[in-house]
Design a protein around this motif. Structure first.
Motif, mmCIF file in Angstrom:
data_model
loop_
_atom_site.group_PDB
_atom_site.id
_atom_site.type_symbol
_atom_site.label_atom_id
_atom_site.label_comp_id
_atom_site.label_asym_id
_atom_site.label_seq_id
_atom_site.Cartn_x
_atom_site.Cartn_y
_atom_site.Cartn_z
ATOM 1 N N VAL A 142 -6.173 4.908 10.857
ATOM 2 C CA VAL A 142 -5.435 3.888 10.105
ATOM 3 C C VAL A 142 -5.993 2.530 10.493
ATOM 4 N N VAL A 165 -6.892 5.478 6.180
ATOM 5 C CA VAL A 165 -5.842 4.768 5.455
ATOM 6 C C VAL A 165 -5.956 3.292 5.829
ATOM 7 N N GLU A 196 -7.673 5.675 1.563
ATOM 8 C CA GLU A 196 -6.334 5.539 0.969
ATOM 9 C C GLU A 196 -5.842 4.127 1.257
ATOM 10 N N LEU A 227 2.401 7.031 8.972
ATOM 11 C CA LEU A 227 1.038 7.432 8.669
ATOM 12 C C LEU A 227 0.468 8.112 9.908
#
Length: 418
Positions: A142, A165, A196, A227
């Motif tokens: 992330v 992400v 994403e 997440l």
């Protein structure tokens, strides 16, 4: 031992980043003290190192004499000397602060003074190498922050095979540089690489494992959604490093305040680069750091020179993992190579009374927009096809009036209308 006369003539630079290295290349006999153990390097290319396109030696700057791995802990203005953490004392005639900036660590739950395992800032070469060692195919990563640095990190991690992400608090990616339409095209490009993207997404905290060595396991959003994350990259901006200057009693606002000769409130001390604030602005850009170093080199040589600010162009090249690296400085056109090239300059957000010209080619994935304010080019964004960027950027940087008889549409032709 050096004599007082030798010290009077001596130029000492604290910081071996791009600004410090540039100054050392321009001024003979400079003593540079660098906190990092590495030779000076081009910070702009760290994402290329993370992606595995370049090894660290490729981004090294021209050789400079640097005392590496040494941190200056105090400036003694009365004696004109600096004290180092290795016990060394260096006298100076002129001192230059090129201390750069630190990554902003957001106030997240679960994020303390010691970062949990798997949480990485992305500012230095060591940060980059640690992240590259940790990433592996299909690792869940992330990236927090959707500015230029966050976008670059997300792309590089995707190229390494990570499941990425990107969490951006603002309405769209790269809000400081891009308008909504260009940001949308950038988002679609990243999504095509498997990233994403979440915008208008506020991160609340990190969920970590228990124990003596906590490790990140998830990123918590403000709405309660989590997440999953084995790696978390903090790309939330930077803050000028001003601690030495403050402790020495120099004037500091957002950065170390300097005049047009890059001189601080002490006539024997200058500041350049990310730590410097000129005319109320801290640039935090490589182009500004290099401009300031060039001006200061002239000042230190006794030649008339003054810094009037930098009108900087932001450029970002993204390539799909299947595309071989292009030579340095080469543009990659969208739609044919699987990559993307964008450039942004000035203020691309129109104000009342501004003229705006846009051209979009969905088939080629190309987009251009410029904002004209009065008889001047105020800013613009070019995405995909950058054929006109050279002329547009020069016109904006020179702040020249546009020809009265020129159609605004010609601004976006390949030759910029000239």
């Amino acid at each position: 031992m050096r004599t007082q006369s030798e010290n009077t003539a001596r130029v000492v630079v604290i910081g071996a980043g791009m600004a410090g290295a540039r100054l050392a290349a321009r001024v003979p006999g400079v003593t540079v003290v660098g906190e990092e153990p590495h030779a000076p390097y081009n910070r702009v290319l760290l994402a290329e190192v993370l992606a595995g396109r370049y090894e660290p030696d490729v981004i090294a700057l021209p050789p400079a004499e640097v005392r590496r791995g040494v941190r200056v802990v105090r400036i003694d203005r009365a004696e004109r000397r600096v004290l180092c953490d290795d016990g060394g004392v260096i006298g100076y005639g002129r001192l230059v602060l090129a201390t750069g900036s630190n990554p902003v660590l957001p106030p997240l739950r679960g994020l303390g003074r010691t970062l949990p395992d798997g949480v990485h800032p992305f500012r230095t070469l060591d940060d980059c190498l640690a992240l590259r060692a940790a990433v592996r195919p299909d690792v869940r990563a992330v990236v927090i922050g959707g500015g230029l640095l966050g976008v670059s990190a997300a792309r590089a991690l995707a190229e390494c095979g990570a499941q990425v992400v990107l969490a951006q608090q603002g309405e769209h990616l790269m809000e400081r540089q891009l308008d909504a339409e260009a940001a949308g095209m950038l988002r679609r490009h990243l999504e095509a690489l498997g990233v994403e993207v979440h915008t208008e997404c506020r991160v609340r905290g990190l969920r970590c494992t228990d124990g003596d060595t906590p490790a990140v396991r998830a990123v918590e959003l403000a709405d309660g959604y989590e997440l999953e994350a084995e790696l978390t990259v903090l790309a939330c901006g930077v803050r000028p490093r001003t601690g030495l200057a403050k402790a020495a009693g120099l004037e500091v606002r957002k950065g170390v305040v300097v005049d047009d000769e890059l001189r601080t409130s002490d006539p024997y001390i200058h500041a350049v680069g990310d730590c410097a604030e000129h005319d109320g602005t801290v640039y935090g850009l490589a182009g500004a750091a290099l401009d300031q170093a060039d001006v200061l080199a002239e000042v230190l040589a006794g030649r008339p020179a003054g810094y009037g600010g930098t009108r900087a162009l932001t450029r970002l090249t993204l390539r799909s993992p299947s595309v071989a690296p292009a030579p340095s400085g080469a543009a990659v056109a969208s739609g044919t190579s699987g990559g993307l090239d964008l450039a942004a300059f000035g203020d691309s957000r129109p104000m009342p009374g501004d003229d705006v010209v846009r051209l979009a080619d969905a088939t080629r994935g190309a987009y251009r927009t410029v904002v004209v304010r009065g008889d001047r080019l105020a800013g613009g964004v070019l995405f995909g096809d950058l054929a006109a960027v050279g002329t547009l950027a020069r016109t904006w940087q020179d702040d020249e009036p546009l020809p009265a008889d020129m159609s605004l549409l010609h601004l976006l032709t390949n030759d910029g209308g000239f």
